[in-house]
Motif scaffolding. Structure first.
Motif, PDB file in Angstrom:
ATOM      1  N   UNK A 177       0.846  -1.208   0.000  1.00 21.76           N
ATOM      2  CA  UNK A 177       0.000   0.000   0.000  1.00 21.76           C
ATOM      3  C   UNK A 177       0.874   1.248   0.000  1.00 21.76           C
ATOM      4  N   UNK A 178       1.951   1.198   0.769  1.00 25.41           N
ATOM      5  CA  UNK A 178       2.874   2.334   0.837  1.00 25.41           C
ATOM      6  C   UNK A 178       3.473   2.606  -0.547  1.00 25.41           C
ATOM      7  N   UNK A 203       3.381   9.440  -8.758  1.00 28.77           N
ATOM      8  CA  UNK A 203       4.144   9.549  -9.986  1.00 28.77           C
ATOM      9  C   UNK A 203       5.623   9.248  -9.855  1.00 28.77           C
ATOM     10  N   UNK A 204       6.035   8.710  -8.707  1.00 28.29           N
ATOM     11  CA  UNK A 204       7.451   8.425  -8.513  1.00 28.29           C
ATOM     12  C   UNK A 204       7.868   7.176  -9.273  1.00 28.29           C
ATOM     13  N   UNK A 205       9.018   7.217  -9.947  1.00 26.39           N
ATOM     14  CA  UNK A 205       9.537   6.008 -10.582  1.00 26.39           C
ATOM     15  C   UNK A 205      10.138   5.079  -9.524  1.00 26.39           C
ATOM     16  N   UNK A 234      11.348   5.728  -5.544  1.00 27.82           N
ATOM     17  CA  UNK A 234      10.675   5.031  -4.443  1.00 27.82           C
ATOM     18  C   UNK A 234      11.710   4.266  -3.625  1.00 27.82           C
ATOM     19  N   UNK A 235      12.619   3.589  -4.317  1.00 31.35           N
ATOM     20  CA  UNK A 235      13.666   2.816  -3.644  1.00 31.35           C
ATOM     21  C   UNK A 235      14.525   3.720  -2.765  1.00 31.35           C
ATOM     22  N   UNK A 265      14.991  -3.173  -7.392  1.00 29.01           N
ATOM     23  CA  UNK A 265      14.437  -4.482  -7.738  1.00 29.01           C
ATOM     24  C   UNK A 265      13.348  -4.882  -6.739  1.00 29.01           C
ATOM     25  N   UNK A 266      13.536  -4.552  -5.474  1.00 29.80           N
ATOM     26  CA  UNK A 266      12.512  -4.840  -4.463  1.00 29.80           C
ATOM     27  C   UNK A 266      11.258  -4.021  -4.747  1.00 29.80           C
ATOM     28  N   UNK A 267      11.447  -2.767  -5.117  1.00 32.17           N
ATOM     29  CA  UNK A 267      10.293  -1.933  -5.476  1.00 32.17           C
ATOM     30  C   UNK A 267       9.578  -2.542  -6.672  1.00 32.17           C
TER      31      UNK A 267
END
Length: 142
Positions: free
Chosen positions: A80-81, A89-91, A95-96, A104-106
């Protein structure tokens, strides 16, 4: 749904699942089946187990379960976060960096969100989560 997959990913299981769902849906009627399926799907895990094992009145227990303040969703708190940040709109790279995790986790979390919600694009995530604020999970709070 909890792990972002379906019985269809395991051919023998998927075939049996669809065969038995069809039999039950036909015998119950579509509306009754959908209502019963939704009640079962929404049932907390422990109560579902009690029901499957033949507890006398699992529906009474379901009614007494306190409702959480979290919206009903198949997504984890982290998903959800991340969905909220996608909606901003963050790539993945940004976000990472914000969450101090790998891109990769994102990417994996975004794919899980898409799968769990039956979506095919980040735009659909953004529409659903528009105006919602992600849980305040900064790196210092992890």
């Amino acid at each position: 749904h909890e792990i972002g997959t379906s019985a269809d990913n395991y051919a023998p299981l998927g075939e049996a699942h669809h065969r038995y769902v069809s039999i039950v849906r036909e015998s119950m009627g579509v509306e009754s089946f959908e209502e019963a399926f939704r009640r079962g799907y929404d049932m907390p895990g422990e109560l579902a187990i009690d029901f499957a094992l033949g507890a006398k009145d699992p529906t009474a227990a379901v009614k007494s379960v306190p409702q959480s303040s979290e919206p009903e969703t198949p997504l984890t708190r982290r998903e959800r976060e991340i969905a909220g940040l996608v909606a901003k709109g963050l790539p993945n790279k940004d976000i990472a960096e914000r969450l101090v995790i790998s891109p990769r986790t994102v990417e994996t979390h975004v794919q899980n969100v898409l799968t769990k919600l039956g979506f095919t694009s980040r735009t659909q995530i953004a529409r659903l989560f528009a105006g919602q604020h992600p849980a305040s999970g900064s790196a210092g709070n992890q």
